[in-house]
Design an enzyme around this catalytic site. Structure first.
Site, PDB file in Angstrom:
ATOM      1  N   GLN A 165      -0.372   2.203  -5.915  1.00  0.00           N
ATOM      2  CA  GLN A 165      -1.832   2.384  -5.840  1.00  0.00           C
ATOM      3  C   GLN A 165      -2.540   1.986  -7.136  1.00  0.00           C
ATOM      4  OE1 GLN A 165      -2.361   6.332  -4.326  1.00  0.00           O
ATOM      5  NE2 GLN A 165      -3.859   5.661  -2.834  1.00  0.00           N
ATOM      6  N   ASP A 208      -3.244  -1.647  -7.210  1.00  0.00           N
ATOM      7  CA  ASP A 208      -3.850  -2.189  -5.992  1.00  0.00           C
ATOM      8  C   ASP A 208      -5.241  -2.737  -6.282  1.00  0.00           C
ATOM      9  OD1 ASP A 208      -4.905  -2.736  -3.554  1.00  0.00           O
ATOM     10  OD2 ASP A 208      -4.460  -0.796  -2.661  1.00  0.00           O
ATOM     11  N   TYR A 248      -3.964  -1.126   7.827  1.00  0.00           N
ATOM     12  CA  TYR A 248      -4.996  -2.087   8.220  1.00  0.00           C
ATOM     13  C   TYR A 248      -5.316  -1.937   9.705  1.00  0.00           C
ATOM     14  CZ  TYR A 248      -4.290  -4.531   3.789  1.00  0.00           C
ATOM     15  OH  TYR A 248      -4.225  -4.859   2.459  1.00  0.00           O
ATOM     16  N   ARG A 260       0.844  -1.199   0.000  1.00  0.00           N
ATOM     17  CA  ARG A 260       0.000   0.000   0.000  1.00  0.00           C
ATOM     18  C   ARG A 260       0.871   1.237   0.000  1.00  0.00           C
ATOM     19  NH1 ARG A 260      -5.167  -1.133   3.563  1.00  0.00           N
ATOM     20  NH2 ARG A 260      -6.189  -2.131   1.834  1.00  0.00           N
ATOM     21  N   SER A 317      -8.039  -2.628  -3.545  1.00  0.00           N
ATOM     22  CA  SER A 317      -8.763  -1.355  -3.470  1.00  0.00           C
ATOM     23  C   SER A 317      -9.719  -1.191  -4.647  1.00  0.00           C
ATOM     24  CB  SER A 317      -7.787  -0.173  -3.467  1.00  0.00           C
ATOM     25  OG  SER A 317      -7.054  -0.182  -2.287  1.00  0.00           O
TER      26      SER A 317
HETATM   27  P1  NAD Z   1     -10.035  -3.802   5.112  1.00  0.00           P
HETATM   28  O1  NAD Z   1     -10.753  -4.321   3.932  1.00  0.00           O
HETATM   29  O2  NAD Z   1      -8.921  -4.594   5.696  1.00  0.00           O
HETATM   30  O3  NAD Z   1     -11.107  -3.490   6.297  1.00  0.00           O
HETATM   31  C1  NAD Z   1     -12.245  -2.703   6.086  1.00  0.00           C
HETATM   32  C2  NAD Z   1     -12.420  -1.736   7.234  1.00  0.00           C
HETATM   33  O4  NAD Z   1     -12.880  -2.437   8.395  1.00  0.00           O
HETATM   34  C3  NAD Z   1     -11.156  -0.990   7.659  1.00  0.00           C
HETATM   35  O5  NAD Z   1     -11.407   0.394   7.627  1.00  0.00           O
HETATM   36  C4  NAD Z   1     -10.919  -1.481   9.088  1.00  0.00           C
HETATM   37  O6  NAD Z   1     -10.372  -0.458   9.915  1.00  0.00           O
HETATM   38  C5  NAD Z   1     -12.319  -1.825   9.523  1.00  0.00           C
HETATM   39  N1  NAD Z   1     -12.408  -2.716  10.711  1.00  0.00           N
HETATM   40  C6  NAD Z   1     -11.618  -3.762  11.067  1.00  0.00           C
HETATM   41  N2  NAD Z   1     -12.065  -4.310  12.225  1.00  0.00           N
HETATM   42  C7  NAD Z   1     -13.176  -3.618  12.587  1.00  0.00           C
HETATM   43  C8  NAD Z   1     -14.101  -3.714  13.662  1.00  0.00           C
HETATM   44  N3  NAD Z   1     -13.981  -4.625  14.629  1.00  0.00           N
HETATM   45  N4  NAD Z   1     -15.119  -2.826  13.691  1.00  0.00           N
HETATM   46  C9  NAD Z   1     -15.276  -1.880  12.738  1.00  0.00           C
HETATM   47  N5  NAD Z   1     -14.441  -1.739  11.692  1.00  0.00           N
HETATM   48  C10 NAD Z   1     -13.393  -2.595  11.627  1.00  0.00           C
HETATM   49  O7  NAD Z   1      -9.452  -2.338   4.864  1.00  0.00           O
HETATM   50  P2  NAD Z   1      -9.251  -1.538   3.500  1.00  0.00           P
HETATM   51  O8  NAD Z   1     -10.558  -1.101   2.981  1.00  0.00           O
HETATM   52  O9  NAD Z   1      -8.421  -2.332   2.591  1.00  0.00           O
HETATM   53  O10 NAD Z   1      -8.433  -0.214   3.924  1.00  0.00           O
HETATM   54  C11 NAD Z   1      -7.945   0.118   5.175  1.00  0.00           C
HETATM   55  C12 NAD Z   1      -7.187   1.447   5.055  1.00  0.00           C
HETATM   56  O11 NAD Z   1      -6.086   1.383   4.185  1.00  0.00           O
HETATM   57  C13 NAD Z   1      -8.023   2.598   4.563  1.00  0.00           C
HETATM   58  O12 NAD Z   1      -7.714   3.743   5.301  1.00  0.00           O
HETATM   59  C14 NAD Z   1      -7.576   2.777   3.145  1.00  0.00           C
HETATM   60  O13 NAD Z   1      -7.792   4.097   2.661  1.00  0.00           O
HETATM   61  C15 NAD Z   1      -6.115   2.472   3.264  1.00  0.00           C
HETATM   62  N6  NAD Z   1      -5.548   2.070   1.958  1.00  0.00           N
HETATM   63  C16 NAD Z   1      -4.389   2.662   1.541  1.00  0.00           C
HETATM   64  C17 NAD Z   1      -3.835   2.299   0.310  1.00  0.00           C
HETATM   65  C18 NAD Z   1      -2.571   2.940  -0.202  1.00  0.00           C
HETATM   66  O14 NAD Z   1      -2.015   3.761   0.486  1.00  0.00           O
HETATM   67  N7  NAD Z   1      -2.096   2.579  -1.388  1.00  0.00           N
HETATM   68  C19 NAD Z   1      -4.454   1.326  -0.466  1.00  0.00           C
HETATM   69  C20 NAD Z   1      -5.616   0.725   0.014  1.00  0.00           C
HETATM   70  C21 NAD Z   1      -6.148   1.117   1.232  1.00  0.00           C
END
Ligand code: NAD
Length: 371
Positions: free
Chosen positions: A126, A129, A227, A121, A132
């Site tokens: 990106q 990815d 994460y 990430r 995403s």
């Molecule tokens: P994910 O699919 O792993 O999880 C989905 C969401 O569930 C996350 O926001 C996580 O915090 C939340 N979660 C986990 N346990 C929980 C609980 N018990 N109760 C409520 N919520 C809970 O996560 P994701 O969608 O892949 O992304 C997580 C973060 O990473 C985001 O901030 C996203 O913007 C960031 N991200 C960054 C990049 C990058 O920099 N290239 C790429 C992808 C995602």
């Protein structure tokens, strides 16, 4: 290496294709030639003719035996690995935390395999990815699936026949999918609340015009990759208590909470579901990883005794295969382009993207988490 083989998907539920015709043309400009298995794009609306027009050759599945670089959306079946050439390159969603036998077979076969889930990430990665790009569509589809299941309309309407109140949405987990679910529910006119264990998310929720549900869980936070960290059993209990009232008042709940590489947390208990109104709908986007909701079942729609529908679709983005393939294909193209220069693809093991995503090389598994 500059010949790409795009296979048909072996899982009959899969509707996407790994490379679409417009990216065949872009790959040709990089010096690649592309073979596409006949019918590979049929379910997503891309005909063999469209691939031919884009400059691809249409081949039978047998061509897998000669292929240097194989790409698909889902992992190949275990029995397919013996057909792969030694030192060939493979790119797909290999699900390496759950598919250790497959990873071992690929390594033993001498395949260089990249697990698309393991793209880091970072800003530069990106555009490759795939988690995403697909989660974003999944969040959209979850809302569409929920509103097409519920027996009411989403927006508020004031009519001579009376006032209709808007649907109340509760989005649990506000990562990529959750943010898109909030935006989609808002566009449909719903009233939206959301919760995530990562406090940084509150601002993002508010900026989309939704309300952030505050529950004090003590120390939570996120990993360096963004994460969520795993909650303690006590924290999960606090979360359930804090959420119960919001759940009881919600018409639609979308849960997206995953923990990458680990079992999804069980956030909504049977008791919480029993406290919801008849006719409410829950979509559990984490169902494949164990489920956020008690009673959800992969690829099944369950109706509870108190009339709550729990949707357990495992791959919501596969409902919009043309768009999902377009995004996936773009991720594939960007990956290939990153490692291609002078019409040659190089497995540059010093590159942080390759380092993170290459799970088999030189006959060995490269990441001990998958051994
Ligand atoms: P994910 O699919 O792993 O999880 C989905 C969401 O569930 C996350 O926001 C996580 O915090 C939340 N979660 C986990 N346990 C929980 C609980 N018990 N109760 C409520 N919520 C809970 O996560 P994701 O969608 O892949 O992304 C997580 C973060 O990473 C985001 O901030 C996203 O913007 C960031 N991200 C960054 C990049 C990058 O920099 N290239 C790429 C992808 C995602």
């Amino acid at each position: 290496m500059k010949n790409l083989f795009v296979t048909s998907e072996s899982d009959p539920r899969e509707t996407r294709v790994a490379v679409i015709p417009s990216d065949v043309q872009k790959l040709a400009k990089l010096g690649w030639s592309v073979n596409v298995e006949s019918g590979a794009g049929a379910k997503s609306g891309f005909t063999d003719q469209a691939y031919k027009d884009a400059g691809a050759s249409i081949v039978s599945h047998e061509a897998v035996k000669e292929a240097d670089f194989i790409v698909s959306v889902r992992k190949p079946p275990l029995e397919e690995v013996s057909n792969f050439k030694s030192a060939s390159f493979h790119l797909s969603l290999l699900d390496p935390f759950n598919e250790k036998g497959l990873i071992k077979a690929l390594a033993e076969r001498g395949v260089y395999a990249v697990s698309f889930e393991m793209i880091p990430r970072s800003t530069i990665a990106q555009k490759m990815d795939v988690l995403s790009s697909q989660s974003n569509l999944g969040g959209y589809c979850a809302v569409i699936r929920a509103v097409s299941t519920i027996n009411r309309i989403a927006p508020m309407m004031m009519t001579p026949a009376g006032t209709i109140s808007p649907l109340k949405f509760f989005i649990v987990g506000v990562g990529v999918a959750g943010l898109q679910a909030i935006a989609t529910a808002k566009r449909l006119g719903g009233r939206v609340e959301a919760f995530d264990t990562r406090p940084v998310v509150e601002e993002q929720v508010k900026s989309l015009g939704a309300k952030f549900v505050k529950i004090d869980l003590g120390e939570t936070g996120q990993t360096a990759q963004g994460y969520a960290k795993e909650l303690t059993p006590e924290q999960i209990e606090l979360q359930r208590k804090g959420m119960a009232k919001v759940c009881a008042q919600s018409d639609i709940i979308i849960t997206t909470a995953k923990l990458f590489g680990r079992k999804a947390p069980r956030i909504i208990t049977g008791e919480m579901v029993a406290g919801m109104k008849a006719g409410s709908v829950i979509v559990d986007m984490a169902v494949e990883g164990g489920g956020n909701v008690e009673g959800s079942k992969p690829d099944e729609t369950v109706i509870t005794p108190n009339g709550v529908t729990i949707v357990g679709d495992t791959c919501l983005e596969a409902r919009v295969p043309a768009t999902a393939s377009q995004m996936y294909s773009s991720n594939v193209y960007n990956f290939i382009q990153h490692f291609t220069s002078d019409a040659q693809f190089t497995i540059n093991r010093e590159d942080p993207i390759m380092k993170s995503a290459l799970v088999c090389a030189d006959g060995k598994i490269t990441d001990e988490r998958f051994m």
